[in-house]
Scaffold this motif. Structure first.
Motif, PDB file in Angstrom:
ATOM      1  N   ARG A  17       5.257  -0.111 -12.056  1.00  0.00           N
ATOM      2  CA  ARG A  17       3.850  -0.646 -12.816  1.00  0.00           C
ATOM      3  C   ARG A  17       2.933  -1.301 -12.001  1.00  0.00           C
ATOM      4  O   ARG A  17       1.637  -1.148 -12.084  1.00  0.00           O
ATOM      5  N   TYR A  18       3.613  -2.301 -11.196  1.00  0.00           N
ATOM      6  CA  TYR A  18       2.643  -3.104 -10.146  1.00  0.00           C
ATOM      7  C   TYR A  18       1.860  -2.088  -9.249  1.00  0.00           C
ATOM      8  O   TYR A  18       0.773  -2.217  -9.170  1.00  0.00           O
ATOM      9  N   ARG A  19       2.575  -0.993  -8.761  1.00  0.00           N
ATOM     10  CA  ARG A  19       1.928  -0.253  -7.780  1.00  0.00           C
ATOM     11  C   ARG A  19       1.001   0.483  -8.586  1.00  0.00           C
ATOM     12  O   ARG A  19      -0.056   1.016  -7.997  1.00  0.00           O
ATOM     13  N   ALA A  20       1.364   0.857  -9.856  1.00  0.00           N
ATOM     14  CA  ALA A  20       0.236   1.769 -10.590  1.00  0.00           C
ATOM     15  C   ALA A  20      -0.954   0.925 -10.730  1.00  0.00           C
ATOM     16  O   ALA A  20      -1.973   1.645 -10.396  1.00  0.00           O
ATOM     17  N   LYS A  21      -0.919  -0.047 -11.237  1.00  0.00           N
ATOM     18  CA  LYS A  21      -2.264  -0.879 -11.235  1.00  0.00           C
ATOM     19  C   LYS A  21      -2.975  -1.269  -9.926  1.00  0.00           C
ATOM     20  O   LYS A  21      -4.039  -1.210  -9.819  1.00  0.00           O
ATOM     21  N   LEU A  22      -1.943  -1.495  -8.832  1.00  0.00           N
ATOM     22  CA  LEU A  22      -2.659  -1.687  -7.528  1.00  0.00           C
ATOM     23  C   LEU A  22      -3.207  -0.499  -7.075  1.00  0.00           C
ATOM     24  O   LEU A  22      -4.528  -0.624  -6.678  1.00  0.00           O
ATOM     25  N   VAL A  23      -2.694   0.740  -6.924  1.00  0.00           N
ATOM     26  CA  VAL A  23      -3.296   1.848  -6.187  1.00  0.00           C
ATOM     27  C   VAL A  23      -4.436   2.373  -7.186  1.00  0.00           C
ATOM     28  O   VAL A  23      -5.380   2.830  -6.741  1.00  0.00           O
ATOM     29  N   ASN A  24      -4.111   2.106  -8.587  1.00  0.00           N
ATOM     30  CA  ASN A  24      -5.478   2.759  -9.448  1.00  0.00           C
ATOM     31  C   ASN A  24      -6.770   1.700  -9.144  1.00  0.00           C
ATOM     32  O   ASN A  24      -7.839   2.047  -9.523  1.00  0.00           O
ATOM     33  N   SER A  25      -6.359   0.408  -8.564  1.00  0.00           N
ATOM     34  CA  SER A  25      -7.831  -0.437  -8.462  1.00  0.00           C
ATOM     35  C   SER A  25      -8.500   0.187  -7.372  1.00  0.00           C
ATOM     36  O   SER A  25      -9.606  -0.135  -7.044  1.00  0.00           O
ATOM     37  N   LEU A  26      -7.966   0.695  -6.288  1.00  0.00           N
ATOM     38  CA  LEU A  26      -8.393   1.142  -5.088  1.00  0.00           C
ATOM     39  C   LEU A  26      -9.740   2.186  -5.051  1.00  0.00           C
ATOM     40  O   LEU A  26     -10.387   2.059  -4.186  1.00  0.00           O
ATOM     41  N   VAL A  57      -2.233   4.977   3.403  1.00  0.00           N
ATOM     42  CA  VAL A  57      -1.384   4.291   4.257  1.00  0.00           C
ATOM     43  C   VAL A  57      -1.366   2.941   4.620  1.00  0.00           C
ATOM     44  O   VAL A  57      -0.549   2.350   5.121  1.00  0.00           O
ATOM     45  N   TYR A  58      -2.741   2.442   4.280  1.00  0.00           N
ATOM     46  CA  TYR A  58      -2.946   1.189   4.761  1.00  0.00           C
ATOM     47  C   TYR A  58      -3.845   0.492   3.606  1.00  0.00           C
ATOM     48  O   TYR A  58      -4.845   1.342   3.279  1.00  0.00           O
ATOM     49  N   ILE A  59      -3.632  -0.670   2.978  1.00  0.00           N
ATOM     50  CA  ILE A  59      -4.510  -1.103   2.021  1.00  0.00           C
ATOM     51  C   ILE A  59      -4.786  -2.802   2.373  1.00  0.00           C
ATOM     52  O   ILE A  59      -3.810  -3.308   2.618  1.00  0.00           O
ATOM     53  N   GLU A  60      -6.066  -3.207   2.350  1.00  0.00           N
ATOM     54  CA  GLU A  60      -6.315  -4.802   2.742  1.00  0.00           C
ATOM     55  C   GLU A  60      -7.185  -4.989   1.648  1.00  0.00           C
ATOM     56  O   GLU A  60      -8.336  -4.555   1.414  1.00  0.00           O
ATOM     57  N   ILE A  61      -6.915  -6.252   0.929  1.00  0.00           N
ATOM     58  CA  ILE A  61      -7.720  -6.734   0.017  1.00  0.00           C
ATOM     59  C   ILE A  61      -7.774  -8.202   0.234  1.00  0.00           C
ATOM     60  O   ILE A  61      -6.725  -8.717   0.399  1.00  0.00           O
ATOM     61  N   PRO A  62      -8.755  -8.737  -0.538  1.00  0.00           N
ATOM     62  CA  PRO A  62      -8.725 -10.353  -0.504  1.00  0.00           C
ATOM     63  C   PRO A  62      -7.640 -10.644  -1.311  1.00  0.00           C
ATOM     64  O   PRO A  62      -7.257 -10.297  -2.299  1.00  0.00           O
ATOM     65  N   PRO A  73       3.551   9.369  -4.695  1.00  0.00           N
ATOM     66  CA  PRO A  73       3.011   8.518  -3.440  1.00  0.00           C
ATOM     67  C   PRO A  73       1.626   8.423  -3.685  1.00  0.00           C
ATOM     68  O   PRO A  73       1.038   8.964  -4.472  1.00  0.00           O
ATOM     69  N   ALA A  74       0.997   7.326  -3.048  1.00  0.00           N
ATOM     70  CA  ALA A  74      -0.353   6.934  -3.238  1.00  0.00           C
ATOM     71  C   ALA A  74      -1.268   7.667  -2.387  1.00  0.00           C
ATOM     72  O   ALA A  74      -1.290   8.061  -1.322  1.00  0.00           O
ATOM     73  N   MET A  75      -2.105   8.404  -3.465  1.00  0.00           N
ATOM     74  CA  MET A  75      -3.075   9.561  -3.026  1.00  0.00           C
ATOM     75  C   MET A  75      -4.420   9.351  -3.716  1.00  0.00           C
ATOM     76  O   MET A  75      -4.481   9.014  -4.988  1.00  0.00           O
ATOM     77  N   CYS A  76      -5.176   9.873  -3.165  1.00  0.00           N
ATOM     78  CA  CYS A  76      -6.595   9.992  -3.508  1.00  0.00           C
ATOM     79  C   CYS A  76      -7.303  11.241  -3.043  1.00  0.00           C
ATOM     80  O   CYS A  76      -7.009  11.675  -2.247  1.00  0.00           O
ATOM     81  N   GLN A 113       5.711  -0.695   2.462  1.00  0.00           N
ATOM     82  CA  GLN A 113       5.770  -1.799   1.134  1.00  0.00           C
ATOM     83  C   GLN A 113       5.594  -1.062  -0.134  1.00  0.00           C
ATOM     84  O   GLN A 113       5.942  -1.549  -1.163  1.00  0.00           O
ATOM     85  N   LEU A 114       4.332  -0.149  -0.026  1.00  0.00           N
ATOM     86  CA  LEU A 114       4.100   0.831  -1.225  1.00  0.00           C
ATOM     87  C   LEU A 114       5.178   1.227  -2.129  1.00  0.00           C
ATOM     88  O   LEU A 114       5.286   1.266  -3.184  1.00  0.00           O
ATOM     89  N   ILE A 115       5.956   1.864  -1.221  1.00  0.00           N
ATOM     90  CA  ILE A 115       7.241   2.563  -1.654  1.00  0.00           C
ATOM     91  C   ILE A 115       8.147   1.594  -2.463  1.00  0.00           C
ATOM     92  O   ILE A 115       8.834   2.037  -3.379  1.00  0.00           O
ATOM     93  N   GLU A 116       8.427   0.312  -1.956  1.00  0.00           N
ATOM     94  CA  GLU A 116       9.163  -0.615  -2.412  1.00  0.00           C
ATOM     95  C   GLU A 116       8.738  -1.381  -4.033  1.00  0.00           C
ATOM     96  O   GLU A 116       9.484  -2.063  -4.423  1.00  0.00           O
TER      97      GLU A 116
END
Lengths: 219, 219
Positions: free
Chosen positions: A23-32, B166-171, B65-68, A16-19
């Motif tokens: 900009r949506y992904r950038a805000k989402l992943v930066n929130s984590l 690889v997995y994200i879960e948020i309210p 890719p989503a990385m931290c 899902q992340l790849i798709e």
């Protein structure tokens, strides 16, 4: 203790992340990565241009020697934060305060090379002998670092900068007798994701944890 | 804008830092990196022991890719966070909430190997298929990472861990239409120095900065 299992969840996995829209992904992943260290990094080029840039990737490495790291993802190495650090070997870290977080945010606009963000956003450079890089006059906690190590991570165009902390300036009244600096009282603020700024409210300081002893409030 | 120049300052340079009492220096230098990302890292050993440890060194690397990344400074590699990550290649990141920050802090006590911090502090492991590492039942934002890269920094015994998200879960209710996650509304908290915990209060989200245009509030 209330568990969170009953709440409705949004779930993303690798596919899902790849798709996602970029900009949506950038805000989402930066929130984590949670609430982040927020500093203005001051550098100076050999031509004498003062650069100021906002970073939220500062992290502590060690206290002795005093070291910290940060990540930089430059468009290219030039007369910018990365280029100036590699050239001069020195940079400053300046905590943000609520009074000038909008000006700090504005430093992230893409100004042409040679334009000083200090002048464009209305913050003021100040120099402390013998450091070549500018500090931010409006900051209450200011640090100077000397470059120790630079490496480009192999995964993308991200550069890891490791610095030795060589100068620290903090308001005297925020320094506790045990070495703890009350950065909340100093007015330091934090951020989340790419664009959200937050003040803080201390819950407590907790005593050093020991097995079998419930955590006690330090103050 | 009020400048801070008039305030009385405490100043430390390299020579003074070296001479400080170690615990004082640790609290001082750890204060400088500002407010930090605060997560409980869940891992599992090949013997099936669930480990839980508190970290404040998480940082964002990239969204695609989503990385931290995070830093770990182990006493030694064993049946602990670092050892388990290197062995299993998987770990979870669980945001802290005010309701259990004391329990989270208590995970930093030095329990003997083989003792599960989950049981000792009263937090609950939960498993989500197919991830080998335990999540924290009480957390509202939960992430699973796969190990991409491990390196030991040459300056001290600090290990840099780079992971792929690889997995994200948020309210669901904290996910904004633009991808921003309101981690404040999710109850995530932050910390400063070694032992201070803080809730947050949002000032504003600011629009993407452009040269010559003053920063506007996004909401």
């Amino acid at each position: 203790m209330q568990t969170e299992s009953s709440q409705k969840k949004s779930v993303f996995q690798t596919e899902q992340l790849i798709e996602l829209e970029p900009r949506y992904r950038a805000k989402l992943v930066n929130s984590l990565s949670g609430f982040k260290s927020l500093v203005l990094v001051g550098t100076r080029s050999s031509r004498g241009n003062n650069n100021l840039a906002l970073f939220s990737s500062l992290f502590h490495i060690s206290a002795n020697p005093a070291m910290c790291g940060m990540l930089i993802r430059p468009k290219k190495v030039g007369e910018n934060t990365l280029g100036n650090i590699l050239e001069s070997g020195v940079y400053t870290l300046n905590h943000l305060r609520e009074e000038f977080y909008r000006e700090a945010h504005q430093t992230s606009a893409r100004y042409p090379q040679g334009v000083s963000e200090f002048e464009e956003v209305g913050l003021h450079p100040t120099f402390i002998d013998p450091y070549f890089a500018p500090f931010v006059e409006e900051s209450s906690i200011r640090i100077a670092c000397e470059l120790l190590e630079h490496q480009e991570l192999k995964w993308n165009q991200t550069h890891l900068i490791i610095g030795k902390i060589v100068y620290i300036e903090i308001p005297e009244k925020t320094l506790n007798p045990d070495g703890y600096v009350d950065i909340e009282a100093a007015g330091s603020i934090t951020c989340s994701s790419l664009d959200s700024y937050h003040t803080t409210q201390r819950l407590a300081r907790l005593e050093y944890a020991k097995p079998g002893i419930p955590p006690h409030l330090l103050e």
